[in-house]
Motif scaffolding. Structure first.
Motif, PDB file in Angstrom:
ATOM      1  N   MET A  90      28.362  41.914  46.977  1.00  0.00           N
ATOM      2  CA  MET A  90      28.049  43.047  47.851  1.00  0.00           C
ATOM      3  C   MET A  90      29.309  43.652  48.471  1.00  0.00           C
ATOM      4  O   MET A  90      29.351  44.854  48.751  1.00  0.00           O
ATOM      5  N   ASN A  91      30.354  42.858  48.676  1.00  0.00           N
ATOM      6  CA  ASN A  91      31.573  43.353  49.327  1.00  0.00           C
ATOM      7  C   ASN A  91      32.788  43.389  48.410  1.00  0.00           C
ATOM      8  O   ASN A  91      33.856  43.836  48.831  1.00  0.00           O
ATOM      9  N   ALA A 111      40.238  50.708  48.872  1.00  0.00           N
ATOM     10  CA  ALA A 111      39.971  49.362  49.371  1.00  0.00           C
ATOM     11  C   ALA A 111      40.966  49.004  50.463  1.00  0.00           C
ATOM     12  O   ALA A 111      42.067  49.556  50.530  1.00  0.00           O
ATOM     13  N   THR A 112      40.592  48.068  51.324  1.00  0.00           N
ATOM     14  CA  THR A 112      41.531  47.579  52.344  1.00  0.00           C
ATOM     15  C   THR A 112      42.382  46.452  51.799  1.00  0.00           C
ATOM     16  O   THR A 112      43.478  46.203  52.281  1.00  0.00           O
ATOM     17  N   SER A 113      41.873  45.727  50.767  1.00  0.00           N
ATOM     18  CA  SER A 113      42.557  44.550  50.222  1.00  0.00           C
ATOM     19  C   SER A 113      42.462  44.553  48.706  1.00  0.00           C
ATOM     20  O   SER A 113      41.381  44.759  48.150  1.00  0.00           O
ATOM     21  N   GLN A 114      43.603  44.309  48.052  1.00  0.00           N
ATOM     22  CA  GLN A 114      43.624  44.192  46.598  1.00  0.00           C
ATOM     23  C   GLN A 114      44.403  42.932  46.217  1.00  0.00           C
ATOM     24  O   GLN A 114      45.569  42.783  46.583  1.00  0.00           O
ATOM     25  N   VAL A 115      43.737  42.050  45.475  1.00  0.00           N
ATOM     26  CA  VAL A 115      44.339  40.792  45.042  1.00  0.00           C
ATOM     27  C   VAL A 115      44.554  40.850  43.534  1.00  0.00           C
ATOM     28  O   VAL A 115      43.640  41.194  42.777  1.00  0.00           O
ATOM     29  N   THR A 168      39.004  43.535  44.585  1.00  0.00           N
ATOM     30  CA  THR A 168      39.146  44.428  45.731  1.00  0.00           C
ATOM     31  C   THR A 168      37.885  44.373  46.586  1.00  0.00           C
ATOM     32  O   THR A 168      36.843  43.880  46.152  1.00  0.00           O
ATOM     33  N   ASP A 169      37.994  44.909  47.790  1.00  0.00           N
ATOM     34  CA  ASP A 169      36.810  45.042  48.650  1.00  0.00           C
ATOM     35  C   ASP A 169      36.298  46.488  48.645  1.00  0.00           C
ATOM     36  O   ASP A 169      35.706  46.948  49.615  1.00  0.00           O
ATOM     37  N   GLU A 170      36.501  47.171  47.518  1.00  0.00           N
ATOM     38  CA  GLU A 170      36.043  48.555  47.399  1.00  0.00           C
ATOM     39  C   GLU A 170      34.538  48.701  47.636  1.00  0.00           C
ATOM     40  O   GLU A 170      34.110  49.664  48.288  1.00  0.00           O
ATOM     41  N   PRO A 171      33.682  47.776  47.140  1.00  0.00           N
ATOM     42  CA  PRO A 171      32.242  47.927  47.423  1.00  0.00           C
ATOM     43  C   PRO A 171      31.921  47.928  48.912  1.00  0.00           C
ATOM     44  O   PRO A 171      31.000  48.640  49.341  1.00  0.00           O
ATOM     45  N   LEU A 172      32.649  47.171  49.694  1.00  0.00           N
ATOM     46  CA  LEU A 172      32.442  47.177  51.148  1.00  0.00           C
ATOM     47  C   LEU A 172      32.764  48.547  51.721  1.00  0.00           C
ATOM     48  O   LEU A 172      31.999  49.090  52.537  1.00  0.00           O
ATOM     49  N   CYS A 173      33.885  49.122  51.297  1.00  0.00           N
ATOM     50  CA  CYS A 173      34.259  50.458  51.775  1.00  0.00           C
ATOM     51  C   CYS A 173      33.245  51.506  51.323  1.00  0.00           C
ATOM     52  O   CYS A 173      32.896  52.417  52.089  1.00  0.00           O
ATOM     53  N   TYR A 175      30.044  50.988  50.707  1.00  0.00           N
ATOM     54  CA  TYR A 175      28.812  50.795  51.480  1.00  0.00           C
ATOM     55  C   TYR A 175      28.941  51.385  52.883  1.00  0.00           C
ATOM     56  O   TYR A 175      28.014  52.022  53.394  1.00  0.00           O
ATOM     57  N   LEU A 176      30.100  51.207  53.498  1.00  0.00           N
ATOM     58  CA  LEU A 176      30.318  51.724  54.855  1.00  0.00           C
ATOM     59  C   LEU A 176      30.615  53.217  54.859  1.00  0.00           C
ATOM     60  O   LEU A 176      30.556  53.865  55.913  1.00  0.00           O
ATOM     61  N   GLY A 177      30.948  53.768  53.686  1.00  0.00           N
ATOM     62  CA  GLY A 177      31.277  55.186  53.611  1.00  0.00           C
ATOM     63  C   GLY A 177      32.598  55.512  54.269  1.00  0.00           C
ATOM     64  O   GLY A 177      32.736  56.556  54.915  1.00  0.00           O
ATOM     65  N   VAL A 178      33.586  54.609  54.094  1.00  0.00           N
ATOM     66  CA  VAL A 178      34.871  54.797  54.773  1.00  0.00           C
ATOM     67  C   VAL A 178      36.027  54.757  53.780  1.00  0.00           C
ATOM     68  O   VAL A 178      35.915  54.210  52.687  1.00  0.00           O
TER      69      VAL A 178
END
Length: 363
Positions: A90-91, A111-115, A168-173, A175-178
């Protein structure tokens, strides 16, 4: 110690148990009608636990990043998760990145984080934070930066190029629309020698065979509070020695596991929704470790890593546990503690740890 909760009266009583009535003479605007048409109410007793799409146990082999053109291969479960954008959890979104020998390839993510974990090859990546050189077994993490250009060296000839496991946490971004505007951490780079050396030092301890996992959690100075790689991402570099079964545990975050190396057969993660009174998994599902492949560990499932061979195996799980740790909802549970609760006929709350006092008394 007895916890005492004192309440403070903050508003004047109306003398009624019902909410105060609104002003019925209030002017009604067109927006009121539109907004009210979008309003829904659910009965708590029936709808407090909505039925959501489950995160499946899914495995991928590594063939996609061993052949073909330079490209991104998303490990996409969006159809299962009912999202309008690629997602593995989900995130989080996990992907393979293939870069042919001597070529450059740009990855893009909001995304805020990329590994990035280097599966194979060597080269360098150009980011808005600077250039980083990498080789097989290295891991680096960067904040923000939508575009990152990766260059595979001419010496990256195995399977015709270099490859990354990219999360990445792109799905979280989404979902939040940010869109991230502030970097919450600074880039970090871990070499293969540093990672392997740290874990082998732990494995040399005679007591390591009794530990739940033999591995190191990766961190950055900006995420010291949660002891995670970033404010969202959690990464473990874990060794599974031969003839070992690492005891089961469970947690709220989804794990996106990458099999760094494993024998062809005999190494797997056993997962189950429930354990019995002795701590054994009930009707487990086995996700095999295939070198260069990946698999999911759904949230809340009990799971144990098993190595039936004489060879060592390595795995790199990536979770959104930085976010859950910050929210105090990690809820990681180990079998011995749960069996103790069963013996004492108690149930521990999801957010409670140790014997801390959680109720504040205020005048």
């Amino acid at each position: 110690m007895t916890n005492i909760v004192r309440t403070v009266q903050t508003s004047r009583s109306t003398g009624s148990s019902h909410p105060p009535a609104g002003n019925e003479m209030q002017e009604h605007s067109p927006s009121n009608t539109k907004w009210q048409n979008n309003a829904i109410m659910y009965e708590y007793a029936k709808e407090s636990k909505p039925c959501m799409s489950p995160i499946p146990i899914q495995a991928w082999d590594g063939k996609a990043h061993e052949e073909g053109e330079s490209r991104v291969i998303h490990l996409d479960l969006s159809k299962d998760l009912n999202t309008e954008y690629p997602a593995t959890g989900m995130n989080q979104l996990a992907s393979f990145v293939r870069i042919k020998t001597g070529e450059a390839f740009t990855t893009r993510a909001t995304a805020t984080s990329q590994v990035f974990y280097c599966i194979r090859g060597d080269g360098f990546s150009e980011t808005s934070h600077g250039k980083v050189r990498w080789a097989q077994g290295d891991l680096f993490v960067v904040p923000g930066c939508e575009d990152i250009t990766h260059h595979a060296s001419k010496e990256s000839t195995e399977h015709g190029g270099a490859a990354f496991y990219w999360i990445t946490d792109e799905p979280l971004c989404k979902y939040l629309g940010v869109t991230p505007t502030v970097n919450r951490f600074e880039p970090a780079h871990f070499t293969r020698d540093a990672l392997v050396g740290a874990v082998k030092k732990l494995a040399a301890d005679p007591e390591s065979k009794d530990k739940n996992r033999i591995g190191v959690l990766l961190g950055t100075k900006q995420a010291r509070g949660t002891k995670t790689l970033t404010h969202v991402m959690w990464v473990l570099f874990n060794l599974l020695p031969g003839k070992t079964t690492q005891k089961a545990h469970r947690h709220t975050p989804t794990a996106l596991d990458f099999a760094v190396s494993a024998p062809a057969k005999g190494v797997y993660t056993a997962m189950a929704r429930k354990i019995d009174k002795d701590g054994n998994l009930i009707d487990p599902v086995n996700a095999p470790w295939k070198t260069g492949g990946a698999f999911t560990t759904p949230p809340g499932w009990w799971h144990s890593h098993v190595n039936e061979t004489d060879e060592d195996a390595w795995v790199l799980p990536v979770q959104d546990a930085g976010l859950f740790t910050y929210q105090r909802t990690l809820d990681i549970r180990f079998v011995p503690a749960v069996l103790k609760d069963i013996k004492n006929m108690t149930i521990q709350g999801a957010s409670f740890e140790g014997e801390k006092t959680y109720v504040n008394s205020k005048e």
